[in-house]
Design an enzyme around this catalytic site. Structure first.
Site, mmCIF file in Angstrom:
data_model
loop_
_atom_site.group_PDB
_atom_site.id
_atom_site.type_symbol
_atom_site.label_atom_id
_atom_site.label_comp_id
_atom_site.label_asym_id
_atom_site.label_seq_id
_atom_site.Cartn_x
_atom_site.Cartn_y
_atom_site.Cartn_z
ATOM 1 N N TYR A 5 -16.448 7.947 2.153
ATOM 2 C CA TYR A 5 -15.816 9.090 2.044
ATOM 3 C C TYR A 5 -15.502 9.863 0.615
ATOM 4 O O TYR A 5 -14.523 10.380 0.389
ATOM 5 C CB TYR A 5 -14.434 8.886 2.958
ATOM 6 C CG TYR A 5 -14.846 8.437 4.391
ATOM 7 C CD1 TYR A 5 -15.371 9.148 5.128
ATOM 8 C CD2 TYR A 5 -14.165 7.061 4.522
ATOM 9 C CE1 TYR A 5 -15.641 8.533 6.400
ATOM 10 C CE2 TYR A 5 -14.184 6.562 6.000
ATOM 11 C CZ TYR A 5 -15.187 7.238 6.772
ATOM 12 O OH TYR A 5 -15.495 6.852 8.060
ATOM 13 N N HIS A 68 -4.817 -8.671 -19.365
ATOM 14 C CA HIS A 68 -4.420 -7.498 -19.566
ATOM 15 C C HIS A 68 -5.573 -6.301 -19.770
ATOM 16 O O HIS A 68 -6.174 -6.642 -20.617
ATOM 17 C CB HIS A 68 -3.713 -7.700 -20.921
ATOM 18 C CG HIS A 68 -2.670 -6.607 -21.298
ATOM 19 N ND1 HIS A 68 -2.700 -5.434 -21.556
ATOM 20 C CD2 HIS A 68 -1.212 -6.753 -21.110
ATOM 21 C CE1 HIS A 68 -1.687 -4.585 -21.693
ATOM 22 N NE2 HIS A 68 -0.632 -5.303 -21.437
ATOM 23 N N THR A 95 2.692 1.757 -27.054
ATOM 24 C CA THR A 95 2.879 0.629 -25.905
ATOM 25 C C THR A 95 1.975 0.900 -24.803
ATOM 26 O O THR A 95 1.457 2.061 -24.678
ATOM 27 C CB THR A 95 4.465 0.471 -25.417
ATOM 28 O OG1 THR A 95 4.242 -0.699 -24.600
ATOM 29 C CG2 THR A 95 4.771 1.684 -24.332
ATOM 30 N N SER A 96 1.546 0.157 -23.803
ATOM 31 C CA SER A 96 0.581 0.548 -22.922
ATOM 32 C C SER A 96 0.717 1.452 -22.129
ATOM 33 O O SER A 96 -0.163 2.156 -21.731
ATOM 34 C CB SER A 96 0.402 -0.987 -22.131
ATOM 35 O OG SER A 96 -0.076 -2.160 -22.589
ATOM 36 N N THR A 142 1.227 26.246 26.109
ATOM 37 C CA THR A 142 2.383 25.413 25.532
ATOM 38 C C THR A 142 2.502 24.288 26.447
ATOM 39 O O THR A 142 2.418 24.085 27.627
ATOM 40 C CB THR A 142 3.868 26.512 25.502
ATOM 41 O OG1 THR A 142 4.110 26.604 26.925
ATOM 42 C CG2 THR A 142 3.572 27.591 24.764
ATOM 43 N N GLN A 214 9.762 3.355 -20.888
ATOM 44 C CA GLN A 214 8.517 2.879 -20.956
ATOM 45 C C GLN A 214 7.587 3.498 -20.152
ATOM 46 O O GLN A 214 6.296 3.559 -20.582
ATOM 47 C CB GLN A 214 8.248 1.239 -21.077
ATOM 48 C CG GLN A 214 7.075 0.975 -21.662
ATOM 49 C CD GLN A 214 6.887 -0.728 -21.429
ATOM 50 O OE1 GLN A 214 6.224 -1.046 -20.657
ATOM 51 N NE2 GLN A 214 7.472 -1.378 -22.352
ATOM 52 N N LYS A 270 -23.725 13.247 25.640
ATOM 53 C CA LYS A 270 -22.275 13.440 24.804
ATOM 54 C C LYS A 270 -22.659 14.350 23.709
ATOM 55 O O LYS A 270 -23.677 13.975 22.753
ATOM 56 C CB LYS A 270 -22.126 12.217 24.433
ATOM 57 C CG LYS A 270 -21.613 11.205 25.742
ATOM 58 C CD LYS A 270 -20.387 11.704 26.394
ATOM 59 C CE LYS A 270 -19.039 11.817 25.715
ATOM 60 N NZ LYS A 270 -18.577 10.383 25.519
ATOM 61 N N ASN A 272 -19.652 14.940 21.096
ATOM 62 C CA ASN A 272 -18.409 14.418 20.866
ATOM 63 C C ASN A 272 -17.837 15.332 19.386
ATOM 64 O O ASN A 272 -18.487 15.459 18.331
ATOM 65 C CB ASN A 272 -18.390 12.970 20.548
ATOM 66 C CG ASN A 272 -18.673 12.169 21.627
ATOM 67 O OD1 ASN A 272 -18.523 12.575 22.731
ATOM 68 N ND2 ASN A 272 -19.286 10.875 21.547
ATOM 69 N N SER A 309 -0.261 -1.753 -9.231
ATOM 70 C CA SER A 309 -1.110 -2.324 -8.513
ATOM 71 C C SER A 309 -1.278 -1.319 -7.315
ATOM 72 O O SER A 309 -2.159 -0.889 -6.718
ATOM 73 C CB SER A 309 -0.878 -3.502 -7.897
ATOM 74 O OG SER A 309 0.425 -3.773 -7.272
ATOM 75 N N GLU A 311 -0.511 2.012 -7.143
ATOM 76 C CA GLU A 311 -1.094 3.135 -7.656
ATOM 77 C C GLU A 311 -2.585 3.252 -7.878
ATOM 78 O O GLU A 311 -3.416 4.084 -7.793
ATOM 79 C CB GLU A 311 -0.365 3.841 -9.158
ATOM 80 C CG GLU A 311 1.073 4.179 -8.849
ATOM 81 C CD GLU A 311 1.896 4.836 -10.018
ATOM 82 O OE1 GLU A 311 1.298 4.772 -10.857
ATOM 83 O OE2 GLU A 311 2.941 4.977 -10.000
ATOM 84 N N ARG A 312 -3.088 2.192 -8.376
ATOM 85 C CA ARG A 312 -4.466 1.867 -8.506
ATOM 86 C C ARG A 312 -5.061 2.137 -7.086
ATOM 87 O O ARG A 312 -6.360 2.508 -7.329
ATOM 88 C CB ARG A 312 -4.636 0.637 -9.036
ATOM 89 C CG ARG A 312 -4.455 0.350 -10.464
ATOM 90 C CD ARG A 312 -4.547 -1.084 -10.898
ATOM 91 N NE ARG A 312 -3.870 -1.631 -12.181
ATOM 92 C CZ ARG A 312 -4.562 -1.543 -13.181
ATOM 93 N NH1 ARG A 312 -5.752 -1.417 -13.287
ATOM 94 N NH2 ARG A 312 -3.801 -2.045 -14.400
#
Length: 436
Positions: A5, A68, A95-96, A142, A214, A270, A272, A309, A311-312
């Site tokens: 996908y 890291h 910083t990271s 409806t 941060q 079929k 589908n 984790s 968001e990854r």
């Protein structure tokens, strides 16, 4: 998101290779600002700029030891830098999260632009399809039950505007995620000048956060995911309409069915609605990312990594799935088969029951009380038609005669003309033609 996908352009945006290219770009711009301010030597910038981005494999090998990702990236990139000593000035004062959030903003903007391009195309496809079928009569339903005459273009026009509004929400959310920060360990700019942040933001076309700790707080990212989920759900609504229309008992719509395509391993007859069903399933994936991403707003103090984790997985999956869904919906609508004759046959299949609303009003205009005379009379005639299958006009005449009323056949002809039900949609279609 699995490869099945993932479209190539979106896959590239979220690839590790591209991520490290963006990390190099951010770090290099920070060095440029430092050089301009006289903080680091210019020859170090030249060496760093010429160093190729590290490969995902090189970073992964180091990360297996360091545990890291940013340190692993910096070490792998330093290995590509000649002389290696120049790399000492990379990440200077940062910083990271300065790197991670800024590069993430770039990825989100790039991904959003791909989604917006497909959204524009889908709006045009839906608009044109609706205009083509502005006079294609069908029954409006409806609760799944026949209501009054309608036209197929009306239903599709509703989808066109919903997709357009959803696109505009995503465009607004693009601004909410195009936000970066380079403000140091707890966001106080203790080891880096705020001018560096402004310089990098300007070069990247991003907006500096009004304030950051941060991290950039995740309300903007949450808004973005919610906007994607709304679009995905609108696409599911389109798919649901097609699925209902392709049911054997309805047979008004058909998904494109290619030469050599098979519908069932056991039943050769079929055909589908697999595209629409796939859209329904994938909409669940996009919606499912809202809560996990939103839960990244409350973090411990200035920062923890409980959001990382999540968001990854959630951010690439949400936009990769939606990107695929938009592409699939465009294919679906471009190839959709509309059975105009079947729509008309279904419209007439209840023997005229779809005209009860106008008949009711005609009886009121004749002087009958709506609640105590007109409605009960019309309903009795309608129930006879439901139970016997006899035409509604016939049962109506019987009920009217029993009540001592004579039906004006000319007025009844007009009340039971399906075109009169949709005559007032012309203005909507005129407005639709201007939708872009």
């Amino acid at each position: 998101m699995i490869g099945r996908y993932t479209l190539p352009e979106m896959g590239r945006v979220w690839s590790d290779a591209h991520k490290y290219e963006l990390w190099c770009q951010v770090e290099t711009l920070v060095m440029e600002a430092h050089v301009a301010a006289g903080v680091v030597p210019a020859d170090a910038l030249t060496a760093v700029r010429d160093a190729p981005a590290p490969t995902p494999e090189a970073v992964a090998e180091i990360e297996a030891v360091t545990q890291h990702d940013v340190i692993a990236f910096l070490s792998a990139w330093a290995d590509n830098t000649k002389p290696r000593d120049a790399a000492a000035y990379v990440h200077f004062g940062m910083t990271s999260s300065d790197l991670l959030d800024t590069a993430l903003a770039l990825q989100l903007v790039e991904a959003t632009d791909l989604i917006l391009e497909k959204s524009d195309r889908l709006v045009a496809v839906l608009r044109d399809h609706a205009l083509t079928h502005r006079a294609t009569l069908r029954v409006g339903r409806t609760h799944g039950i026949h209501g009054e005459p309608d036209v197929w273009g009306h239903r599709v026009a509703d989808f066109a505007y919903a997709v357009a509004r959803s696109r505009d929400r995503i465009r607004t959310a693009r601004e909410a995620v195009g936000v970066m920060a380079i403000s140091g360990s707890v966001g106080t700019y203790s080891n880096i000048d705020p001018a560096v942040e402004r310089y990098v933001a300007d070069k990247l076309g991003l907006k500096p956060a009004e304030v950051s700790t941060q991290v950039v707080i995740r309300d903007g990212v949450s808004e973005w995911v919610a906007a994607l989920a709304i679009m995905a759900t609108v696409l599911e609504a389109i798919a649901l309409e097609v699925r209902h229309g392709q049911r054997t008992e309805v047979r008004e719509l058909w998904e494109p069915f290619g030469k050599g395509q098979k519908g069932s391993s056991a039943m050769p007859h079929k055909k589908n609605p697999i595209m629409s069903e796939r859209l329904a399933g994938m909409a669940r994936i996009v919606r499912a990312q809202i809560v996990p991403v939103m839960e990244g707003i409350p973090l411990w103090h200035e920062r923890d990594i409980s959001h990382s984790s999540t968001e990854r997985i959630a951010l690439p999956d949400a936009c990769t799935a939606l990107d695929y869904m938009l592409n699939l919906t465009i294919r679906l609508m471009n190839g959709l088969v509309v059975d105009v004759e079947r729509m008309r046959a279904n419209l007439e299949s209840t023997g005229g029951l779809i005209y009860t609303s106008t008949v009711l009003l005609e009886l009121v205009e004749m002087g009958l009380s709506r609640d105590t005379e007109a409605y009960p009379l019309t309903q009795r005639a309608a129930m006879k038609t439901w139970e016997t299958g006899r035409p509604f006009r016939e049962t109506l005449r019987e009920e009217a005669a029993g009540a001592g009323l004579k039906i004006d056949e000319a007025r009844l002809d007009e009340a039971c003309r399906p075109e009169r039900f949709v005559a007032n949609l012309s203005g909507m279609f005129d407005r639709l033609a201007e939708l872009s």
